[in-house]
Design an enzyme around this catalytic site. Structure first.
Site, PDB file in Angstrom:
ATOM      1  CG  ASP A  21      53.250  45.338  43.189  1.00 48.78           C
ATOM      2  OD1 ASP A  21      52.336  46.044  43.645  1.00 48.78           O
ATOM      3  OD2 ASP A  21      53.760  45.522  42.062  1.00 48.78           O
ATOM      4  CD  GLN A  60      50.307  36.652  45.668  1.00 49.31           C
ATOM      5  OE1 GLN A  60      50.685  35.883  46.537  1.00 49.31           O
ATOM      6  NE2 GLN A  60      51.059  36.998  44.631  1.00 49.31           N
ATOM      7  NE  ARG A  79      47.742  46.767  44.657  1.00 51.60           N
ATOM      8  CZ  ARG A  79      49.044  46.633  44.367  1.00 51.60           C
ATOM      9  NH1 ARG A  79      49.595  45.446  44.206  1.00 51.60           N
ATOM     10  NH2 ARG A  79      49.803  47.695  44.256  1.00 51.60           N
ATOM     11  CE  LYS A  84      39.126  36.958  40.584  1.00 59.22           C
ATOM     12  NZ  LYS A  84      38.359  36.496  39.419  1.00 59.22           N
ATOM     13  N   GLY A  85      45.928  36.840  42.395  1.00 57.16           N
ATOM     14  CA  GLY A  85      47.248  36.191  42.360  1.00 57.16           C
ATOM     15  C   GLY A  85      47.620  35.855  40.929  1.00 57.16           C
ATOM     16  CB  ALA A  86      49.697  37.544  38.685  1.00 56.85           C
ATOM     17  CE  LYS A  91      38.337  32.955  36.289  1.00 56.97           C
ATOM     18  NZ  LYS A  91      38.306  33.897  37.394  1.00 56.97           N
ATOM     19  CB  THR A 116      39.236  41.880  40.927  1.00 57.50           C
ATOM     20  OG1 THR A 116      38.842  40.862  40.012  1.00 57.50           O
ATOM     21  CG2 THR A 116      37.986  42.496  41.537  1.00 57.50           C
ATOM     22  NE  ARG A 125      53.561  38.946  36.812  1.00 57.04           N
ATOM     23  CZ  ARG A 125      54.801  39.436  36.925  1.00 57.04           C
ATOM     24  NH1 ARG A 125      55.830  38.658  36.746  1.00 57.04           N
ATOM     25  NH2 ARG A 125      54.993  40.700  37.248  1.00 57.04           N
ATOM     26  NE  ARG A 126      48.560  41.453  34.186  1.00 54.59           N
ATOM     27  CZ  ARG A 126      49.388  41.328  35.235  1.00 54.59           C
ATOM     28  NH1 ARG A 126      50.405  42.127  35.377  1.00 54.59           N
ATOM     29  NH2 ARG A 126      49.200  40.386  36.138  1.00 54.59           N
TER      30      ARG A 126
HETATM   31  P1  FDA Z   1      39.973  37.202  36.330  1.00 56.43           P
HETATM   32  O1  FDA Z   1      41.281  36.653  35.958  1.00 56.43           O
HETATM   33  O2  FDA Z   1      38.890  36.283  36.774  1.00 56.43           O
HETATM   34  O3  FDA Z   1      39.459  38.154  35.215  1.00 56.43           O
HETATM   35  C1  FDA Z   1      38.182  38.751  35.231  1.00 56.43           C
HETATM   36  C2  FDA Z   1      37.950  39.422  33.896  1.00 56.43           C
HETATM   37  O4  FDA Z   1      38.873  40.516  33.764  1.00 56.43           O
HETATM   38  C3  FDA Z   1      38.257  38.548  32.681  1.00 56.43           C
HETATM   39  O5  FDA Z   1      37.150  37.799  32.331  1.00 56.43           O
HETATM   40  C4  FDA Z   1      38.630  39.567  31.655  1.00 56.43           C
HETATM   41  O6  FDA Z   1      37.476  40.187  31.132  1.00 56.43           O
HETATM   42  C5  FDA Z   1      39.352  40.624  32.456  1.00 56.43           C
HETATM   43  N1  FDA Z   1      40.821  40.457  32.474  1.00 56.43           N
HETATM   44  C6  FDA Z   1      41.578  39.997  33.493  1.00 56.43           C
HETATM   45  N2  FDA Z   1      42.890  40.038  33.162  1.00 56.43           N
HETATM   46  C7  FDA Z   1      42.943  40.496  31.894  1.00 56.43           C
HETATM   47  C8  FDA Z   1      44.008  40.785  30.994  1.00 56.43           C
HETATM   48  N3  FDA Z   1      45.284  40.574  31.321  1.00 56.43           N
HETATM   49  N4  FDA Z   1      43.705  41.280  29.767  1.00 56.43           N
HETATM   50  C9  FDA Z   1      42.423  41.509  29.414  1.00 56.43           C
HETATM   51  N5  FDA Z   1      41.364  41.265  30.243  1.00 56.43           N
HETATM   52  C10 FDA Z   1      41.619  40.768  31.459  1.00 56.43           C
HETATM   53  N6  FDA Z   1      48.940  39.918  41.308  1.00 56.43           N
HETATM   54  C11 FDA Z   1      49.869  39.492  42.180  1.00 56.43           C
HETATM   55  O7  FDA Z   1      50.139  38.283  42.253  1.00 56.43           O
HETATM   56  N7  FDA Z   1      50.521  40.395  42.996  1.00 56.43           N
HETATM   57  C12 FDA Z   1      50.225  41.727  42.977  1.00 56.43           C
HETATM   58  O8  FDA Z   1      50.813  42.499  43.744  1.00 56.43           O
HETATM   59  C13 FDA Z   1      49.234  42.175  42.057  1.00 56.43           C
HETATM   60  N8  FDA Z   1      48.910  43.496  41.977  1.00 56.43           N
HETATM   61  C14 FDA Z   1      47.813  43.871  41.226  1.00 56.43           C
HETATM   62  C15 FDA Z   1      47.366  45.200  41.286  1.00 56.43           C
HETATM   63  C16 FDA Z   1      46.196  45.547  40.626  1.00 56.43           C
HETATM   64  C17 FDA Z   1      45.702  46.961  40.726  1.00 56.43           C
HETATM   65  C18 FDA Z   1      45.455  44.560  39.893  1.00 56.43           C
HETATM   66  C19 FDA Z   1      44.164  44.905  39.223  1.00 56.43           C
HETATM   67  C20 FDA Z   1      45.937  43.277  39.797  1.00 56.43           C
HETATM   68  C21 FDA Z   1      47.115  42.922  40.443  1.00 56.43           C
HETATM   69  N9  FDA Z   1      47.610  41.623  40.355  1.00 56.43           N
HETATM   70  C22 FDA Z   1      48.594  41.235  41.230  1.00 56.43           C
HETATM   71  C23 FDA Z   1      47.109  40.698  39.307  1.00 56.43           C
HETATM   72  C24 FDA Z   1      46.009  39.787  39.810  1.00 56.43           C
HETATM   73  O9  FDA Z   1      46.537  38.844  40.713  1.00 56.43           O
HETATM   74  C25 FDA Z   1      45.325  39.046  38.652  1.00 56.43           C
HETATM   75  O10 FDA Z   1      46.270  38.226  38.018  1.00 56.43           O
HETATM   76  C26 FDA Z   1      44.698  39.951  37.606  1.00 56.43           C
HETATM   77  O11 FDA Z   1      44.073  41.039  38.209  1.00 56.43           O
HETATM   78  C27 FDA Z   1      43.614  39.197  36.779  1.00 56.43           C
HETATM   79  O12 FDA Z   1      42.627  38.707  37.622  1.00 56.43           O
HETATM   80  P2  FDA Z   1      41.186  39.385  37.859  1.00 56.43           P
HETATM   81  O13 FDA Z   1      41.060  39.657  39.315  1.00 56.43           O
HETATM   82  O14 FDA Z   1      40.998  40.547  37.014  1.00 56.43           O
HETATM   83  O15 FDA Z   1      40.142  38.225  37.599  1.00 56.43           O
END
Ligand code: FDA
Length: 323
Positions: free
Chosen positions: A135, A167, A188, A191-193, A205, A230, A292-293
């Site tokens: 990760d 990220q 993998r 976007k970044g958390a 964003k 994503t 974070r979630r």
């Molecule tokens: P975005 O935030 O634009 O969300 C798109 C849509 O997804 C939202 O409109 C909503 O519908 C849904 N959604 C997203 N998050 C949600 C939530 N928590 N609850 C409910 N609905 C939600 N980050 C990092 O910094 N290091 C890492 O190693 C990882 N590893 C990782 C593995 C995997 C398999 C995933 C899917 C994600 C990660 N992440 C991560 C987290 C990532 O950086 C990011 O924060 C989340 O995936 C949320 O962004 P989205 O890409 O989903 O897009």
């Protein structure tokens, strides 16, 4: 500042508050709430969840929750547990791999310690035909994380044993992607958390999303078995049409999503013949991951605040519209 960015920053800040952590993790409602995103506290619960997901045609990544370990013995204990997870995946013939965080394996104590711990996990993965994702954590760890990855590759672990997350919100990721592509790396893309300053990561964003698409196209063309991680429907649709337009078969890459997030979308990807892997975290140390979630979506945060006010036992059980 955008509302979504501010919310994420606030929850990342809360995720680092130890007093709040103690209070939240003792609360029954918070434990129930976390269950939405976390498969359970034990390896057995995690493997049961993996088996259920496998039966629905979804592969799994198992992650033992934990980060920023401050004692070497805890880092070593995490490494031992990870080797056990690999054994259990093998024993139960699960379609699953692993994800680790280097700070859980001791990166804050010494990069060498984290590398040795990860080396042991990768050796076990190789022996059992498993795979390990690293990760990507906050930006101050990126350089050291990539260094550990390169060292492992140089010491003989191949691209089918270990891969790494990148990220899209970091400016540096375009360059890192090129370096990793040259090494033939499983990447993998996320976007970044974390909460990063504007001189390190795109603050808006829309810019993060655009960067994601740029990296995604590069990965789909040149990447080795990449993972598009994503829940962004527009990006998923773009990945599919880009792959189709460039004659890239659906089985050359996989989509990855988080346990408990957009299960409707997860089902749709499988129905449409795409490969999907669900990231399944487990373990007692769920607090920072959970925070974070929550910060990723206003509806999640609102739900938490409502539950805080009401302290209702059923609070988070079935949150309508949290996805
Ligand atoms: P975005 O935030 O634009 O969300 C798109 C849509 O997804 C939202 O409109 C909503 O519908 C849904 N959604 C997203 N998050 C949600 C939530 N928590 N609850 C409910 N609905 C939600 N980050 C990092 O910094 N290091 C890492 O190693 C990882 N590893 C990782 C593995 C995997 C398999 C995933 C899917 C994600 C990660 N992440 C991560 C987290 C990532 O950086 C990011 O924060 C989340 O995936 C949320 O962004 P989205 O890409 O989903 O897009």
């Amino acid at each position: 500042m955008e509302l979504t960015g501010a919310l994420r920053r606030f929850f990342v800040f809360l995720s680092e508050q130890q007093a709040l952590r103690r209070w939240v993790t003792r609360n029954g409602w918070a434990n129930r709430a976390a269950r939405r995103f976390v498969a359970g506290e034990t390896l057995e619960e995690a493997c049961d969840a993996a088996a259920r997901l496998n039966a629905q045609g979804k592969a799994v990544t198992l992650n033992l929750l934990g980060e920023r370990t401050t004692r070497p013995e805890d880092a070593q204990a995490a490494a031992v547990l990870y080797r056990k997870v690999l054994e259990e995946i093998h024993r139960r013939s699960l379609h699953a791999d692993l994800a680790v965080k280097l700070t859980q394996l001791g990166l804050d104590l010494s990069p060498k310690l984290a590398e040795e711990n990860l080396d042991g996990i990768c050796t076990q993965a190789r022996r059992l035909g498993g795979f390990v994702w690293i990760d990507m954590e906050a930006s101050r760890y990126v350089e050291a994380t990539l260094e550990v990855y390169r060292n492992l590759r140089a010491s003989g672990h191949g691209p089918d044993t270990v891969g790494v997350a990148l990220q899209a919100y970091l400016y540096r990721s375009e360059r890192d992607l090129e370096d990793l592509l040259r090494l033939g790396t499983r990447i993998r893309l996320v976007k970044g958390a974390y909460a990063e300053p504007p001189h390190i990561a795109y603050p808006r964003k829309a810019d993060v999303d655009r960067a994601y698409v740029r990296l995604l196209e590069r990965l789909l063309r040149q990447g080795y078995r990449p993972a598009i991680a994503t829940h962004d429907e527009r990006i998923l649709a773009h990945a599919r049409s880009f792959a189709e337009a460039h004659g890239i078969p659906l089985d050359r890459f996989e989509f990855q999503m988080l346990y408990g997030v957009r299960r409707d979308l997860q089902a749709r990807v499988v129905q449409e013949g795409g490969r999907l892997r669900v990231y399944v975290p487990f373990g007692p140390d769920w607090y920072p991951y959970f925070m974070r979630r929550l910060g990723e979506r206003p509806a999640n945060a609102a739900f938490l605040l409502r539950s805080l006010v009401q302290e209702s036992p059923g609070g988070f059980g079935r949150p309508s519209g949290v996805e």
